[in-house]
Design a protein around this motif. Structure first.
Motif, PDB file in Angstrom:
ATOM      1  N   MET A 123       0.815  -1.204   0.000  1.00  0.00           N
ATOM      2  CA  MET A 123       0.000   0.000   0.000  1.00  0.00           C
ATOM      3  C   MET A 123       0.855   1.263   0.000  1.00  0.00           C
ATOM      4  O   MET A 123       0.516   2.260  -0.655  1.00  0.00           O
ATOM      5  N   TYR A 124       1.973   1.257   0.715  1.00  0.00           N
ATOM      6  CA  TYR A 124       2.874   2.404   0.667  1.00  0.00           C
ATOM      7  C   TYR A 124       3.389   2.629  -0.758  1.00  0.00           C
ATOM      8  O   TYR A 124       3.437   3.771  -1.246  1.00  0.00           O
ATOM      9  N   LEU A 125       3.777   1.569  -1.431  1.00  0.00           N
ATOM     10  CA  LEU A 125       4.287   1.696  -2.802  1.00  0.00           C
ATOM     11  C   LEU A 125       3.186   2.150  -3.750  1.00  0.00           C
ATOM     12  O   LEU A 125       3.411   3.007  -4.619  1.00  0.00           O
ATOM     13  N   HIS A 126       1.998   1.593  -3.602  1.00  0.00           N
ATOM     14  CA  HIS A 126       0.884   1.950  -4.471  1.00  0.00           C
ATOM     15  C   HIS A 126       0.500   3.419  -4.286  1.00  0.00           C
ATOM     16  O   HIS A 126       0.222   4.128  -5.263  1.00  0.00           O
ATOM     17  N   ASN A 127       0.495   3.892  -3.055  1.00  0.00           N
ATOM     18  CA  ASN A 127       0.152   5.292  -2.791  1.00  0.00           C
ATOM     19  C   ASN A 127       1.163   6.255  -3.412  1.00  0.00           C
ATOM     20  O   ASN A 127       0.823   7.408  -3.713  1.00  0.00           O
ATOM     21  N   ALA A 128       2.397   5.799  -3.580  1.00  0.00           N
ATOM     22  CA  ALA A 128       3.456   6.651  -4.141  1.00  0.00           C
ATOM     23  C   ALA A 128       3.643   6.418  -5.638  1.00  0.00           C
ATOM     24  O   ALA A 128       4.602   6.929  -6.221  1.00  0.00           O
ATOM     25  N   GLU A 171       1.124  15.053 -12.369  1.00  0.00           N
ATOM     26  CA  GLU A 171       1.123  16.229 -11.496  1.00  0.00           C
ATOM     27  C   GLU A 171      -0.274  16.439 -10.920  1.00  0.00           C
ATOM     28  O   GLU A 171      -1.271  16.332 -11.617  1.00  0.00           O
ATOM     29  N   GLY A 172      -0.313  16.746  -9.645  1.00  0.00           N
ATOM     30  CA  GLY A 172      -1.578  17.054  -8.992  1.00  0.00           C
ATOM     31  C   GLY A 172      -2.389  15.840  -8.567  1.00  0.00           C
ATOM     32  O   GLY A 172      -3.460  15.993  -7.979  1.00  0.00           O
ATOM     33  N   LYS A 173      -1.879  14.626  -8.840  1.00  0.00           N
ATOM     34  CA  LYS A 173      -2.652  13.445  -8.466  1.00  0.00           C
ATOM     35  C   LYS A 173      -2.240  12.991  -7.070  1.00  0.00           C
ATOM     36  O   LYS A 173      -1.068  12.985  -6.716  1.00  0.00           O
ATOM     37  N   LEU A 174      -3.239  12.615  -6.288  1.00  0.00           N
ATOM     38  CA  LEU A 174      -3.013  12.105  -4.939  1.00  0.00           C
ATOM     39  C   LEU A 174      -3.909  10.908  -4.710  1.00  0.00           C
ATOM     40  O   LEU A 174      -5.110  10.969  -4.953  1.00  0.00           O
ATOM     41  N   ILE A 175      -3.313   9.807  -4.270  1.00  0.00           N
ATOM     42  CA  ILE A 175      -4.112   8.713  -3.717  1.00  0.00           C
ATOM     43  C   ILE A 175      -3.548   8.416  -2.330  1.00  0.00           C
ATOM     44  O   ILE A 175      -2.336   8.428  -2.120  1.00  0.00           O
ATOM     45  N   LEU A 176      -4.441   8.202  -1.407  1.00  0.00           N
ATOM     46  CA  LEU A 176      -4.038   7.865  -0.051  1.00  0.00           C
ATOM     47  C   LEU A 176      -5.000   6.803   0.460  1.00  0.00           C
ATOM     48  O   LEU A 176      -6.100   7.094   0.913  1.00  0.00           O
ATOM     49  N   HIS A 177      -4.578   5.554   0.323  1.00  0.00           N
ATOM     50  CA  HIS A 177      -5.382   4.420   0.758  1.00  0.00           C
ATOM     51  C   HIS A 177      -4.842   3.936   2.100  1.00  0.00           C
ATOM     52  O   HIS A 177      -3.695   3.480   2.180  1.00  0.00           O
ATOM     53  N   ALA A 178      -5.645   4.033   3.137  1.00  0.00           N
ATOM     54  CA  ALA A 178      -5.232   3.625   4.479  1.00  0.00           C
ATOM     55  C   ALA A 178      -5.985   2.360   4.855  1.00  0.00           C
ATOM     56  O   ALA A 178      -7.209   2.366   4.978  1.00  0.00           O
TER      57      ALA A 178
END
Length: 260
Positions: free
Chosen positions: A48-53, A98-105
């Motif tokens: 999940m850390y890798l996918h979020n980045a 640019e400008g994309k954010l995903i944060l899966h917790a």
């Protein structure tokens, strides 16, 4: 001391040694299972850390090796992947827009290591956000998913998203690896809209194979699936009831394919 007493003393000693050996073996097995559980949880957290980045290429080595029987991945109702190449293609070529954010917790794990120590099964819940920017002309094809305003001359998509995961792991060469992976998207909603209203009009989206929006904001679709899904995922709708899907794993001795 009589021979009878000596014999009884030796038998008692043998029995005590046997009892202690059994306790040591049981303690070792329990410690090994606890270590395996921790390594399995770390593996998924690393994913999940890798996918979020957007570092999905680094996820590929976390999968079982090529040629492993039974490999499988599924993300939507559009189909599932059943070869090492098709499963790992999901992680190839992902951009860093640019400008994309995903944060899966992820949270609420239930992980059971099989008694034989060869496999493990885990389920997780996920609550997160996904967002990005899209050229207005491209956004016209997906009008419901965008916010009213623009930023830097582009349309904004900013979503809450909730998913569930059911994953089977295989121990290969002493290391835990992803073996069978299933993601159940439960619900999503734009920042400005509640998930109840959006859930009613977004049901068809779960049958599509949209994977992400690329550097230019254009949609990128999933690789072609190897086979149809044997059963469909049922996301949240105000017209349906919730089900225990996936069911948390229970203690077991050997692998059972419960999330096929």
């Amino acid at each position: 001391m009589s021979n009878t007493a000596v014999t009884a003393s030796v038998e008692d000693l043998v029995a005590e040694v046997t009892r202690l050996r059994e306790q040591v073996e049981a303690a070792h097995a329990l410690a090994q299972r606890a270590e395996d559980r921790g390594r399995v949880e770390n593996l998924f957290n690393r994913y999940m850390y890798l996918h979020n980045a957007f570092e999905d290429e680094q996820i590929i080595p976390l999968w079982v090796k090529e040629g492993t029987e039974g490999i499988r991945a599924r993300y939507t109702n559009a189909g599932q992947y059943t070869t090492w190449q098709s499963v790992t293609d999901y992680h190839r070529g992902r951009p860093h827009p640019e400008g994309k954010l995903i944060l899966h917790a992820t949270n609420t794990p239930v992980i059971e290591v099989a008694g034989d120590g060869k496999t493990a099964t885990g389920v997780w819940m996920m609550a997160g956000t996904e967002s990005g920017l899209t050229d207005p002309q491209v956004a016209e094809a997906f009008p419901d998913m965008y916010s009213p305003e623009e930023v830097l001359g582009k349309k904004v998509w900013a979503h809450w998203v909730w998913c569930k995961y059911a994953i089977d792991f295989l121990k290969q060469d002493g290391e835990w690896k992803f073996w069978k992976f299933r993601c159940y998207e439960l619900a999503r909603a734009p920042f400005e809209e509640n998930w109840v209203a959006f859930g009613l009009k977004n049901q068809g989206a779960f049958d599509l194979d949209l994977m992400y929006f690329g550097d230019d904001g254009k949609p990128v679709f999933m690789p072609e699936a190897d086979e149809p899904v044997p059963s469909t995922n049922h996301p949240y709708s105000p017209e349906t009831t919730q089900k225990l899907e996936p069911a948390p794993p229970v203690a077991h001795q050997t692998f059972s394919d419960n999330y096929a």
